[in-house]
Structures are given as C-alpha cells and as structure tokens.
Design a protein around this motif. Structure first.
Motif: not given
Length: 175
Positions: A78-104
């Motif tokens: 359903i999703l191409t690998m090229r588009n998936a890589m950008a979503v994964v990058l966004g997920a990692n950014i979101g995960g980092t943001f969530n980690s900072w929220l949890v820490a705070l």
C-alpha cells in the motif's frame, strides 16, 4: 524472574505478534482505491509524510507501533518504501518529542486504559459487523492495534519486577 513473569513475557510476545498479523491482514483488506489515495496523498511529499509520522506517533504514544504499522503498509504493497522512510523519520521525531514530554511531565498514562476498551469494542464490532466488509475491516484493524498494545503491556509488566530488583551498582563505574 518467576515462571509467571516468564509466561507473561511469552504471552505478551505472542499477543504482540498476533496483533501484528491482524493489523497486516486488515491493511491488506483495506487496500481499496480510496484508502491508497488517502495514504499516498498524506505521504507523497516528504515534509507531509514526516509530519504525519510525528502526529501519529504523538497520538499513539509509540514510535514502535507507528514503525510496525508502516512496515505492514509496505508489506501489503500500500505504501512505497520511499514514502515509508519519511513517515519513519517523523515517527522517530515524534518518539523523541514524546520522550522529552515523559521526562518533563512523567508517564501517567496506563496502556490498559486505551487497550481494553479498544479490544472490547473492536471485538464486539467484529461480531456485529461480520457481514459488512468495510466496518469489519476497521474493527479488525483496531483489534490488531489493541492486541499490539496488550502485548506491550504484558511484556512491560513482566519486566517491571526484574528492573526493580536488578542491582546496577557493579556497572556504575564501568567504562
């Protein structure tokens, strides 16, 4: 680790994998044109795909779940690998943001508050809507997500006592 904790870990892994297969099956069944167009529209441009990954990760509170969903979408074609890589990058950014929220703010959300209603309602939906394909597929999708969360919760709980009783002092000065 007691035998109960060990079997809870194994059960969590089993539920996690079972949920993953439900999720992938539901995504394969939703392979309709409108669903594909929706995903392609939201992941076509890299910035939009990164933003989508970040937002979905913030909502689900788990970049691992988002990465597994993206993997399922790629596996279902359903999703191409090229588009998936950008979503994964966004997920990692979101995960980092969530980690900072949890820490705070601290982690006060219990997965079961989301998981149990999700599994319960989607299970009822699977029975009620078994003759309505689209609604049944949506219920199967949410059942897969619920099983993933339940598996993660089981694995987390099985490891809690081990983490509390583990002595880290021998490793404190380890270089």
């Amino acid at each position: 680790m007691s035998s109960t904790e060990f079997w809870m870990l194994v059960a969590g892994l089993g539920l996690f994998l079972y949920g993953m297969s439900h999720l992938e099956e539901a995504l394969k069944q939703m392979e309709g044109r409108s669903f594909k167009l929706f995903l392609q529209k939201n992941t076509k441009k890299k910035i939009r795909a990164i933003f989508s990954g970040t937002v979905v990760t913030a909502l689900l509170q788990s970049s691992s779940i988002v990465n597994l969903m993206v993997l399922s979408l790629v596996g279902a074609g359903i999703l191409t690998m090229r588009n998936a890589m950008a979503v994964v990058l966004g997920a990692n950014i979101g995960g980092t943001f969530n980690s900072w929220l949890v820490a705070l703010l601290g982690f006060k959300v219990e997965l079961n508050s989301i998981t149990l209603p999700l599994i319960g309602l989607s299970g009822i939906g699977l029975i009620i809507f078994n003759k309505k394909k689209q609604l049944s597929r949506i219920a199967l999708f949410f059942m897969g997500i619920g099983m993933l969360f339940l598996g993660l919760q089981f694995m987390k709980e099985s490891m809690d006592s081990l983490m509390k009783s583990f002595d880290f002092t021998p490793y404190r000065d380890w270089e």
